[in-house]
Scaffold this motif. Structure first.
Motif, PDB file in Angstrom:
ATOM      1  N   SER A 278       0.828  -1.208   0.000  1.00 24.31           N
ATOM      2  CA  SER A 278       0.000   0.000   0.000  1.00 24.31           C
ATOM      3  C   SER A 278       0.862   1.258   0.000  1.00 24.31           C
ATOM      4  O   SER A 278       0.471   2.292  -0.551  1.00 24.31           O
ATOM      5  N   ARG A 279       2.049   1.172   0.610  1.00 26.48           N
ATOM      6  CA  ARG A 279       2.925   2.341   0.656  1.00 26.48           C
ATOM      7  C   ARG A 279       3.667   2.524  -0.670  1.00 26.48           C
ATOM      8  O   ARG A 279       3.902   3.655  -1.106  1.00 26.48           O
ATOM      9  N   ALA A 280       3.994   1.419  -1.327  1.00 27.54           N
ATOM     10  CA  ALA A 280       4.709   1.517  -2.605  1.00 27.54           C
ATOM     11  C   ALA A 280       3.877   2.237  -3.652  1.00 27.54           C
ATOM     12  O   ALA A 280       4.396   2.993  -4.483  1.00 27.54           O
ATOM     13  N   VAL A 281       2.575   2.020  -3.619  1.00 29.70           N
ATOM     14  CA  VAL A 281       1.693   2.670  -4.588  1.00 29.70           C
ATOM     15  C   VAL A 281       1.665   4.171  -4.377  1.00 29.70           C
ATOM     16  O   VAL A 281       1.580   4.963  -5.331  1.00 29.70           O
ATOM     17  N   ARG A 282       1.779   4.586  -3.121  1.00 29.95           N
ATOM     18  CA  ARG A 282       1.679   6.016  -2.810  1.00 29.95           C
ATOM     19  C   ARG A 282       3.010   6.751  -2.907  1.00 29.95           C
ATOM     20  O   ARG A 282       3.031   7.970  -3.051  1.00 29.95           O
ATOM     21  N   ASP A 283       4.090   6.021  -2.777  1.00 32.51           N
ATOM     22  CA  ASP A 283       5.411   6.659  -2.703  1.00 32.51           C
ATOM     23  C   ASP A 283       5.819   7.219  -4.078  1.00 32.51           C
ATOM     24  O   ASP A 283       6.030   6.465  -5.039  1.00 32.51           O
ATOM     25  N   LYS A 284       5.936   8.528  -4.163  1.00 32.41           N
ATOM     26  CA  LYS A 284       6.312   9.190  -5.419  1.00 32.41           C
ATOM     27  C   LYS A 284       7.835   9.201  -5.645  1.00 32.41           C
ATOM     28  O   LYS A 284       8.297   9.611  -6.702  1.00 32.41           O
ATOM     29  N   ALA A 285       8.590   8.747  -4.665  1.00 31.76           N
ATOM     30  CA  ALA A 285      10.051   8.761  -4.804  1.00 31.76           C
ATOM     31  C   ALA A 285      10.500   7.847  -5.931  1.00 31.76           C
ATOM     32  O   ALA A 285      11.459   8.161  -6.654  1.00 31.76           O
ATOM     33  N   TYR A 286       9.826   6.726  -6.113  1.00 33.68           N
ATOM     34  CA  TYR A 286      10.196   5.810  -7.186  1.00 33.68           C
ATOM     35  C   TYR A 286      10.023   6.486  -8.556  1.00 33.68           C
ATOM     36  O   TYR A 286      10.850   6.348  -9.456  1.00 33.68           O
ATOM     37  N   GLU A 287       8.947   7.196  -8.693  1.00 33.04           N
ATOM     38  CA  GLU A 287       8.692   7.879  -9.969  1.00 33.04           C
ATOM     39  C   GLU A 287       9.735   8.953 -10.226  1.00 33.04           C
ATOM     40  O   GLU A 287      10.236   9.106 -11.358  1.00 33.04           O
ATOM     41  N   GLN A 288      10.107   9.686  -9.181  1.00 37.01           N
ATOM     42  CA  GLN A 288      11.094  10.750  -9.356  1.00 37.01           C
ATOM     43  C   GLN A 288      12.463  10.183  -9.733  1.00 37.01           C
ATOM     44  O   GLN A 288      13.152  10.694 -10.629  1.00 37.01           O
ATOM     45  N   VAL A 289      12.857   9.095  -9.060  1.00 34.75           N
ATOM     46  CA  VAL A 289      14.150   8.475  -9.379  1.00 34.75           C
ATOM     47  C   VAL A 289      14.103   7.862 -10.776  1.00 34.75           C
ATOM     48  O   VAL A 289      15.078   7.919 -11.543  1.00 34.75           O
ATOM     49  N   ALA A 290      12.971   7.264 -11.126  1.00 33.56           N
ATOM     50  CA  ALA A 290      12.846   6.632 -12.438  1.00 33.56           C
ATOM     51  C   ALA A 290      12.969   7.656 -13.557  1.00 33.56           C
ATOM     52  O   ALA A 290      13.531   7.358 -14.623  1.00 33.56           O
ATOM     53  N   ARG A 291      12.458   8.852 -13.369  1.00 34.62           N
ATOM     54  CA  ARG A 291      12.547   9.884 -14.395  1.00 34.62           C
ATOM     55  C   ARG A 291      14.001  10.290 -14.651  1.00 34.62           C
ATOM     56  O   ARG A 291      14.338  10.749 -15.742  1.00 34.62           O
ATOM     57  N   ARG A 292      14.818  10.107 -13.651  1.00 37.70           N
ATOM     58  CA  ARG A 292      16.235  10.438 -13.828  1.00 37.70           C
ATOM     59  C   ARG A 292      17.026   9.224 -14.301  1.00 37.70           C
ATOM     60  O   ARG A 292      18.251   9.269 -14.365  1.00 37.70           O
ATOM     61  N   GLY A 293      16.281   8.151 -14.586  1.00 40.46           N
ATOM     62  CA  GLY A 293      16.941   6.939 -15.060  1.00 40.46           C
ATOM     63  C   GLY A 293      17.771   6.275 -14.002  1.00 40.46           C
ATOM     64  O   GLY A 293      18.798   5.655 -14.294  1.00 40.46           O
ATOM     65  N   GLY A 294      17.344   6.371 -12.748  1.00 37.41           N
ATOM     66  CA  GLY A 294      18.167   5.902 -11.639  1.00 37.41           C
ATOM     67  C   GLY A 294      18.116   4.416 -11.380  1.00 37.41           C
ATOM     68  O   GLY A 294      19.011   3.871 -10.738  1.00 37.41           O
ATOM     69  N   PHE A 295      17.068   3.678 -11.817  1.00 40.57           N
ATOM     70  CA  PHE A 295      17.006   2.248 -11.485  1.00 40.57           C
ATOM     71  C   PHE A 295      16.169   1.499 -12.524  1.00 40.57           C
ATOM     72  O   PHE A 295      15.418   2.081 -13.322  1.00 40.57           O
ATOM     73  N   THR A 296      16.331   0.192 -12.458  1.00 42.03           N
ATOM     74  CA  THR A 296      15.517  -0.721 -13.274  1.00 42.03           C
ATOM     75  C   THR A 296      14.872  -1.743 -12.344  1.00 42.03           C
ATOM     76  O   THR A 296      15.545  -2.343 -11.500  1.00 42.03           O
ATOM     77  N   LEU A 297      13.549  -1.905 -12.492  1.00 38.81           N
ATOM     78  CA  LEU A 297      12.811  -2.894 -11.693  1.00 38.81           C
ATOM     79  C   LEU A 297      12.871  -4.230 -12.412  1.00 38.81           C
ATOM     80  O   LEU A 297      12.462  -4.358 -13.570  1.00 38.81           O
ATOM     81  N   ASN A 298      13.361  -5.248 -11.710  1.00 31.20           N
ATOM     82  CA  ASN A 298      13.554  -6.563 -12.310  1.00 31.20           C
ATOM     83  C   ASN A 298      12.541  -7.572 -11.764  1.00 31.20           C
ATOM     84  O   ASN A 298      12.135  -7.510 -10.582  1.00 31.20           O
ATOM     85  N   ALA A 299      12.181  -8.472 -12.630  1.00 38.39           N
ATOM     86  CA  ALA A 299      11.286  -9.555 -12.209  1.00 38.39           C
ATOM     87  C   ALA A 299      12.076 -10.613 -11.450  1.00 38.39           C
ATOM     88  O   ALA A 299      13.275 -10.796 -11.677  1.00 38.39           O
ATOM     89  N   ILE A 300      11.386 -11.304 -10.559  1.00 38.31           N
ATOM     90  CA  ILE A 300      11.970 -12.470  -9.886  1.00 38.31           C
ATOM     91  C   ILE A 300      11.275 -13.681 -10.480  1.00 38.31           C
ATOM     92  O   ILE A 300      10.178 -14.067 -10.056  1.00 38.31           O
ATOM     93  N   ASP A 301      11.884 -14.243 -11.481  1.00 35.37           N
ATOM     94  CA  ASP A 301      11.256 -15.344 -12.197  1.00 35.37           C
ATOM     95  C   ASP A 301      11.102 -16.580 -11.332  1.00 35.37           C
ATOM     96  O   ASP A 301      10.265 -17.445 -11.604  1.00 35.37           O
ATOM     97  N   GLU A 302      11.918 -16.693 -10.309  1.00 30.93           N
ATOM     98  CA  GLU A 302      11.846 -17.861  -9.424  1.00 30.93           C
ATOM     99  C   GLU A 302      10.810 -17.688  -8.317  1.00 30.93           C
ATOM    100  O   GLU A 302      10.827 -18.404  -7.317  1.00 30.93           O
ATOM    101  N   ALA A 303       9.887 -16.709  -8.477  1.00 25.11           N
ATOM    102  CA  ALA A 303       8.956 -16.367  -7.393  1.00 25.11           C
ATOM    103  C   ALA A 303       8.159 -17.579  -6.914  1.00 25.11           C
ATOM    104  O   ALA A 303       8.074 -17.859  -5.708  1.00 25.11           O
ATOM    105  N   LYS A 304       7.559 -18.306  -7.837  1.00 22.23           N
ATOM    106  CA  LYS A 304       6.737 -19.451  -7.448  1.00 22.23           C
ATOM    107  C   LYS A 304       7.572 -20.544  -6.808  1.00 22.23           C
ATOM    108  O   LYS A 304       7.136 -21.198  -5.847  1.00 22.23           O
ATOM    109  N   ALA A 305       8.769 -20.756  -7.338  1.00 20.60           N
ATOM    110  CA  ALA A 305       9.640 -21.783  -6.760  1.00 20.60           C
ATOM    111  C   ALA A 305      10.058 -21.387  -5.355  1.00 20.60           C
ATOM    112  O   ALA A 305      10.112 -22.233  -4.444  1.00 20.60           O
TER     113      ALA A 305
END
Length: 481
Positions: A211-238
């Motif tokens: 619930s906090r991740a949806v509201r946190d605008k810090a991710y959007e601000q950092v993303a606009r500066r090209g600061g990070f890449t969100l990666n999938a965890i393909d092994e999630a189910k395992a």
């Protein structure tokens, strides 16, 4: 001698006994009302005892922790809903110590995250929150797998030190030199600082409330500066199958940022759950009522920072990581008690109270206050009294008065037998007395008529007969004899 006797010898007919049927009906009605009122009062008192205020101890971490703030909210909601429950909040140094207190049976409620050591007697009432594990890489660098992280220096971006142990268990890194590569992010650090070349972090694992991740605008601000890449965890189910307490989660497109869109498509990751737990020994009624209050007051229980804003029912599956409390499961499955089951105790109490109180009042009515109907045999006394006064009737008029009085007693007896004011007890005696006195009145009437004819007719050739009291024949009735 005149045939007119003194009227003073004729007494007034005995007054009719007042009717008792209405009085008895009024008593019965009064006792029925009193029985119902006292039974209701007994049930109300029993219900008050059964629903007496109950204080539940809630073990939490530091006063400013999410679980402590949630406990305070829950206490407020219970008070505002006039619930019988009261919450006693007990703070500890951290949530681990709160769970230890819960494990020692010194608390009724606690909040745990599913990566914690779960007390044996913990049972879930509700799912308060989901934590998401975000695998972030600097700039545009993709991280293809969890195994790749073992070669990198990783910062754990989370609120508690327990998250560090969780990440090491996910990466399957034992204690040793390699474990030092997984470090907690410094207090107050930001993603920009963590990804700065000077820090040398090759990845950041952020563990945040969904619930906090949806509201946190810090991710959007950092993303606009090209600061990070969100990666999938393909092994999630395992990983979810391998490690207890881990759930497989899906991040929908645009969860962290809408511009730019992050993730740009639905993405698999892992997560943890925050559970509101109660002792297994807590009664199903108490647990079910608590669960109902939590579910029905979701909006009031959510914290400003987003924690517990999406409360969910506890998992009722048998293979759930922490199984649901029976009371909560009954409520969730709509297996709550029917009206008869729910109020059977009070109904049994009411039936017992009604029986006992009714028996007491019935005994009081039957033995003390009830006005018993007059026995028919008691009317025989009045009839025999008339028989004793027949010999004093020296005129037909006086005799007719006695006849009327006798018929009045008979009429009253018939009416009394009909409406219940006279019982049939001694009815044969009454009939015998009535018939005897009735015949006696007839005999007296014949005598008076015959005597009047004899005294009023003069002898042939003779004058009026002299007055001689000795010629007066006194006929005694069989009764007076």
């Amino acid at each position: 001698m005149s045939t007119e006797g003194p009227t003073s010898s004729l007494t007034e007919p005995p007054p009719r006994r007042p009717k008792v049927i209405k009085t008895n009906q009024q008593q019965v009605f009064l006792y029925v009302v009193l029985t119902l009122l006292l039974s209701l009062a007994t049930v109300w008192g029993g219900r008050a005892m059964l629903h007496n205020s109950e204080t539940l101890t809630f073990a939490v971490g530091a006063p400013n922790s999410d679980e402590a703030l949630f406990a305070a909210k829950l206490a407020t909601v219970l008070t505002s809903n006039a619930s019988r429950f009261r919450i006693k909040i007990v703070n500890n140094a951290d949530n681990a110590k709160a769970l230890a207190q819960f494990d020692r049976k010194q608390a009724d409620l606690a909040v745990l995250r599913t990566d914690a050591k779960v007390p044996l007697r913990a049972r879930t009432l509700a799912i308060l929150e989901h934590d998401l594990v975000l695998l972030l890489g600097p700039g545009n660098k993709k991280i293809k797998s969890i195994a790749e992280l073992k070669k990198k220096k990783v910062a754990v971006f989370a609120e508690s030190e327990s998250s560090l142990a969780f990440v090491r268990s996910v990466l399957d890194i034992p204690d040793g030199p390699d474990a030092a590569k997984i470090q907690m992010a410094p207090q107050g650090a930001t993603l920009d600082k963590l990804f700065a070349p000077a820090n040398g972090f090759g990845a950041v694992i952020a563990i945040v409330h969904a619930s906090r991740a949806v509201r946190d605008k810090a991710y959007e601000q950092v993303a606009r500066r090209g600061g990070f890449t969100l990666n999938a965890i393909d092994e999630a189910k395992a990983l979810a199958r391998k490690l207890p307490g881990i759930s497989s989660e899906t991040l929908t497109a645009g969860t962290l940022s809408t511009s730019p869109k992050i993730p740009d498509d639905d993405l698999d990751t892992i997560g943890l759950e925050w559970l509101l737990v109660a002792q297994s020994r807590m009664s199903p009624t108490t647990a079910g009522e608590l669960a109902r209050i939590v579910y029905e007051n979701k909006a009031a229980l959510g914290l400003d920072n987003g924690f517990a804003t999406r409360i969910e029912p506890a998992s009722v599956e048998k293979d759930a990581f922490v199984i649901a409390h029976q009371g909560a499961a009954d409520y969730i499955n709509d297996d709550t008690k029917s009206f008869m089951d729910k109020y059977s105790d009070l109904m049994y109490l009411g039936a017992a109270a009604l029986s006992i109180i009714g028996s007491i009042f019935a005994a009081i009515y039957a033995k003390i206050t009830r006005i018993a109907p007059e026995k028919a045999s008691e009317l025989s006394t009045a009839i025999l009294d008339i028989g004793e006064r027949i010999e004093h009737a020296h005129s037909l008029d006086q005799l007719e008065c006695l006849q009327d009085e006798l018929e009045g007693i008979l009429r009253g007896a018939v009416i009394g037998l009909r409406d219940g004011t006279i019982s049939t007890d001694g009815l044969d005696t009454f009939k015998l007395g009535y018939e005897f006195v009735r015949d006696e009145i007839g005999m007296r009437r014949d005598y008076l008529k015959r005597h009047a004819n004899e005294t009023g007719k003069p002898a042939p050739g003779a004058g009026p007969a002299p007055h001689d009291d000795s010629n007066v024949v006194v006929v005694k009735t069989a009764q007076s004899a």
